[in-house]
Scaffold this motif. Sequence first.
Motif, PDB file in Angstrom:
ATOM      1  N   GLN A  41       0.837  -1.203   0.000  1.00  0.00           N
ATOM      2  CA  GLN A  41       0.000   0.000   0.000  1.00  0.00           C
ATOM      3  C   GLN A  41       0.876   1.260   0.000  1.00  0.00           C
ATOM      4  O   GLN A  41       1.834   1.334   0.784  1.00  0.00           O
TER       5      GLN A  41
ATOM      6  N   LEU B 189       1.359  -2.594   4.319  1.00  0.00           N
ATOM      7  CA  LEU B 189       0.413  -2.486   5.426  1.00  0.00           C
ATOM      8  C   LEU B 189       0.372  -3.837   6.131  1.00  0.00           C
ATOM      9  O   LEU B 189       0.137  -4.863   5.485  1.00  0.00           O
TER      10      LEU B 189
ATOM     11  N   GLU C 119      -4.225  -1.950  11.869  1.00  0.00           N
ATOM     12  CA  GLU C 119      -3.238  -2.016  10.789  1.00  0.00           C
ATOM     13  C   GLU C 119      -2.144  -0.984  11.012  1.00  0.00           C
ATOM     14  O   GLU C 119      -2.380   0.056  11.624  1.00  0.00           O
TER      15      GLU C 119
ATOM     16  N   TRP D  58       1.461   0.812   8.923  1.00  0.00           N
ATOM     17  CA  TRP D  58       2.148   0.942   7.644  1.00  0.00           C
ATOM     18  C   TRP D  58       3.661   1.029   7.861  1.00  0.00           C
ATOM     19  O   TRP D  58       4.125   1.695   8.802  1.00  0.00           O
TER      20      TRP D  58
END
Length: 371
Positions: free
Chosen positions: A174, A179, A186, A188
């Motif tokens: 992502q 991610l 979640e 990143w």
Amino acid sequence: MRIAVIGLGAVGSAALRYVASRGHQAVGFEQFERGHTRGSSHGESRIIRYAYPDPFYTHLMSLAYPLWDQLEEAAQQTLFVRRGMFFFGKSENPELREIEDSLTQNQVPYERWSANQAQERFPAMRFQPGEQVIYHQEGGYLRATACVLENLRLAEAAGAVIREHTSVLSLKSQAGGVLIRLEEGEEWFDRVLVSAGAWLPSLLPFVNLPLSVTRQTVFYLSIANQARLFEADALPVWIDADTYWYGFPADGVVPGVKLARHQRGKPISDLSQPARPLDESDWQPAIAYASQRFPDLSDELTEGYTCLYTNAPNDDFLMDRAPELPHVHLVSACSGHGFKFSVLMGQLAAQETIGEPVGLDLSRFRLGTQR
Ligand SMILES: Cc1cc2nc3c(=O)[nH]c(=O)nc-3n(C[C@H](O)[C@H](O)[C@H](O)COP(=O)(O)OP(=O)(O)OC[C@H]3O[C@@H](n4cnc5c(N)ncnc54)[C@H](O)[C@@H]3O)c2cc1C
């Protein structure tokens, strides 16, 4: 960069330390507690040696040894018990010749002894007429759990964040990064290294990794007589090249002496359950072997445990980008012999993840090249 390392065993702990030492924002995820006993890296000892029948691995060890020395110095405790190691077997065993060739090619000093010479040197052990011994002084054992814990402590000291009891559930690309999905949500990252050992295939199911997981066993037998013959100065680490039983001197921590067999155990399909505990069918072969080689060991078990091998074809390691996830790398350095390389493999995998050149041909570890 913000870098995640998923799985903090021998390889992941070394990788996390390296990433943090390079000034990146390093976050390590471990599904259990640090130093736990459900993966591949726990216990008091793992063999370290230059002696390999394959010169490539002996060469890799020449890169790993200085890294172990650095770790030990930074840890300010003994992590590497350097008291020598030997392979032995029937003189016609081709592996002994290959080991000699590999040591010679890599300019590692070694000695070859007859059974009689070995008997004099290591009186705890019985050798058969016609057996030969290849001994090298730089072998020994690493204090396995302590190595993992020290790598993690030093990683934290360099700024890494360690998230224990935190399972990574899945990964997806992502916004030019990755991610990762956790139970609590979640997060990143710019880059991710997956060093999840036996759990690699379940975390990256779309990669079709050529890995199989097996249940392995380790035993400590009680010393009945002559305990001093089993101390590290009197009996180094040994490997029987004909049967692949191997063993250690008394380690000064666990009573008795450790022995195990390097051959693939029973396949494990469900990693959500702890491995089946030891029973008599596990330890009887160890007792039978020891009774032929060590007259002063008793048949009483002082300790025993299970551990996992994550086996790649050809007993090699894997290190590559994850297909279809451009910013994810993966590493598996096990096949039952990866601990001694873990400090190197962790560093190399971390370098590839953050985009540093490794200066080494790792093509045999790439996906798709495995036989
Ligand atoms: C009995 C036995 C004897 C051995 N003897 C030797 C020896 O003498 N010499 C030698 O060099 N090597 C030896 N080895 C091999 C060596 O121990 C392994 O190669 C090494 O420990 C592998 O480390 P690893 O970090 O890849 O795996 P692991 O130690 O299993 O680490 C993987 C980690 O990832 C975590 N994890 C997995 N999935 C997730 C997730 N989704 N989220 C968060 N965390 C996750 C796991 O909990 C685990 O802690 C032996 C192995 C065994 C089992």
